[in-house]
Design an enzyme around this catalytic site. Structure first.
Site, PDB file in Angstrom:
ATOM      1  N   GLY A   1     -43.932  20.350 -37.460  1.00  0.00           N
ATOM      2  CA  GLY A   1     -44.042  18.992 -38.003  1.00  0.00           C
ATOM      3  C   GLY A   1     -45.399  18.650 -38.586  1.00  0.00           C
TER       4      GLY A   1
ATOM      5  N   SER B   1     -53.009  27.634 -39.121  1.00  0.00           N
ATOM      6  CA  SER B   1     -54.335  28.001 -38.573  1.00  0.00           C
ATOM      7  C   SER B   1     -54.188  28.578 -37.161  1.00  0.00           C
ATOM      8  CB  SER B   1     -55.300  26.819 -38.604  1.00  0.00           C
ATOM      9  OG  SER B   1     -54.693  25.583 -38.292  1.00  0.00           O
TER      10      SER B   1
ATOM     11  N   LEU C   1     -47.287  25.662 -34.931  1.00  0.00           N
ATOM     12  CA  LEU C   1     -46.331  26.635 -35.469  1.00  0.00           C
ATOM     13  C   LEU C   1     -45.663  26.129 -36.743  1.00  0.00           C
ATOM     14  CD1 LEU C   1     -44.480  27.595 -32.144  1.00  0.00           C
ATOM     15  CD2 LEU C   1     -45.998  29.094 -33.473  1.00  0.00           C
TER      16      LEU C   1
ATOM     17  N   ASP D   1     -49.107  25.101 -47.313  1.00  0.00           N
ATOM     18  CA  ASP D   1     -48.111  25.531 -48.297  1.00  0.00           C
ATOM     19  C   ASP D   1     -48.582  25.220 -49.724  1.00  0.00           C
ATOM     20  OD1 ASP D   1     -45.712  26.860 -47.762  1.00  0.00           O
ATOM     21  OD2 ASP D   1     -44.887  25.145 -46.691  1.00  0.00           O
TER      22      ASP D   1
ATOM     23  N   ARG E   1     -51.574  27.252 -51.013  1.00  0.00           N
ATOM     24  CA  ARG E   1     -51.178  28.621 -51.352  1.00  0.00           C
ATOM     25  C   ARG E   1     -50.500  28.701 -52.733  1.00  0.00           C
ATOM     26  NH1 ARG E   1     -51.161  32.705 -47.588  1.00  0.00           N
ATOM     27  NH2 ARG E   1     -51.970  32.208 -45.524  1.00  0.00           N
TER      28      ARG E   1
ATOM     29  N   GLY F   1     -42.845  24.743 -38.720  1.00  0.00           N
ATOM     30  CA  GLY F   1     -41.717  23.904 -38.281  1.00  0.00           C
ATOM     31  C   GLY F   1     -42.067  22.927 -37.178  1.00  0.00           C
TER      32      GLY F   1
ATOM     33  N   ARG G   1     -55.460  35.169 -43.560  1.00  0.00           N
ATOM     34  CA  ARG G   1     -55.330  33.865 -42.885  1.00  0.00           C
ATOM     35  C   ARG G   1     -56.723  33.311 -42.590  1.00  0.00           C
ATOM     36  NH1 ARG G   1     -49.795  33.128 -40.160  1.00  0.00           N
ATOM     37  NH2 ARG G   1     -48.840  35.188 -40.121  1.00  0.00           N
TER      38      ARG G   1
END
Ligand SMILES: Nc1ncnc2c1ncn2[C@@H]1O[C@H](COP(=O)(O)OS(=O)(=O)O)[C@@H](OP(=O)(O)O)[C@H]1O
Ligand SMILES: Nc1ncnc2c1ncn2[C@@H]1O[C@H](COP(=O)(O)OP(=O)(O)O)[C@@H](O)[C@H]1O
Length: 207
Positions: free
Chosen positions: A42, A111, A38, A67, A70, A40, A84
């Protein structure tokens, strides 16, 4: 976006210097460490910690972070399911090239769809795709919310946010699972250490 080839009359060109030659030069084996989880959870923190640890051991690695990709290669893609999927496909292809170059390629992307990750796995010999699952509870990721995106998603200002109103499909057969122990998240150094130990035991850090 179609993944079918539109090119015809093309022929694979063999280079005289092959992957074994490059691996010998680097004294390591090329592979892909694919970190999924997810927002956040880590992923980037682990990827960069792992990159540092490998560098300090004299091993050549490169981080492909969702990130960051992109901002360039994948800047034409959004977050709808087909975007995605294309994001993961392109990243998988780049990761495959890095592994062929002999590097330890660390990919850190949400992913979220199992089929897309399995497509990337299928691009490589099975043992060379090491899937790392950041199994952190949504509540922890949401409490962290370093970019304020969960807050926006909860307020309905971002639609289709993973874990809120877009699915995350956890791996069923990952090589490494990282999770909280007694309600505490291991430090990034500790987690990177686990991945390094795995790579060492599987013989990726020598040739
Ligand atoms: N709708 C939605 N859902 C999920 N995440 C979102 C969304 N919109 C923007 N972001 C931010 O995009 C960052 C990179 O995403 P990825 O390329 O890893 O996503 S994906 O693999 O294509 O699902 C991702 O980075 P991380 O927080 O590092 O995971 C998010 O910050
Ligand atoms: N092992 C950890 N222990 C404590 N905090 C962490 C850990 N890993 C990441 N964090 C923190 O959690 C937040 C999200 O981490 P990040 O690596 O950006 O996640 P992701 O790339 O999955 O979105 C950041 O503020 C980061 O400092």
């Amino acid at each position: 976006m179609s993944t079918l080839s539109n090119s015809t009359n093309i022929f694979w060109q063999e280079c005289q210097v092959g992957k074994p030659d490059r691996q010998k030069l680097l004294n390591q084996k090329g592979c892909v460490v694919w970190i999924t989880g997810l927002s956040g959870s880590g992923k980037s923190t682990l990827a960069f910690s792992l990159g540092r640890e490998l560098h300090s051991r004299g091993k050549l690695s490169y981080v492909l972070d969702g990130d960051n990709l992109r901002h360039g290669l994948n800047k034409d893609l959004g977050f709808k399911p087909e975007d995605r999927t294309e994001n993961i496909r392109r990243t998988g292809e780049v990761a495959k090239l890095f592994a062929d170059a002999g590097l330890i390629c660390v990919a850190s992307l949400i992913s979220p769809y199992r089929r897309d990750r399995d497509t990337c796995r299928a691009m490589l010999p099975d043992a060379n795709f090491i899937e790392v699952f950041m199994n952190m509870p949504l509540e922890l990721c949401e409490a962290r919310d370093p970019k304020g995106l969960y807050k926006l998603a909860r307020a309905g200002k971002i639609k289709g946010f993973t874990g809120i109103d877009d699915p995350y499909e956890p791996p069923v057969n990952c090589e490494i699972e990282l999770k909280q122990e007694n309600g505490i998240c291991p430090t990034p150094t500790l987690m990177a250490g686990k991945v390094v130990t795995y790579l060492e035991e599987k013989g990726f850090l020598e040739f």
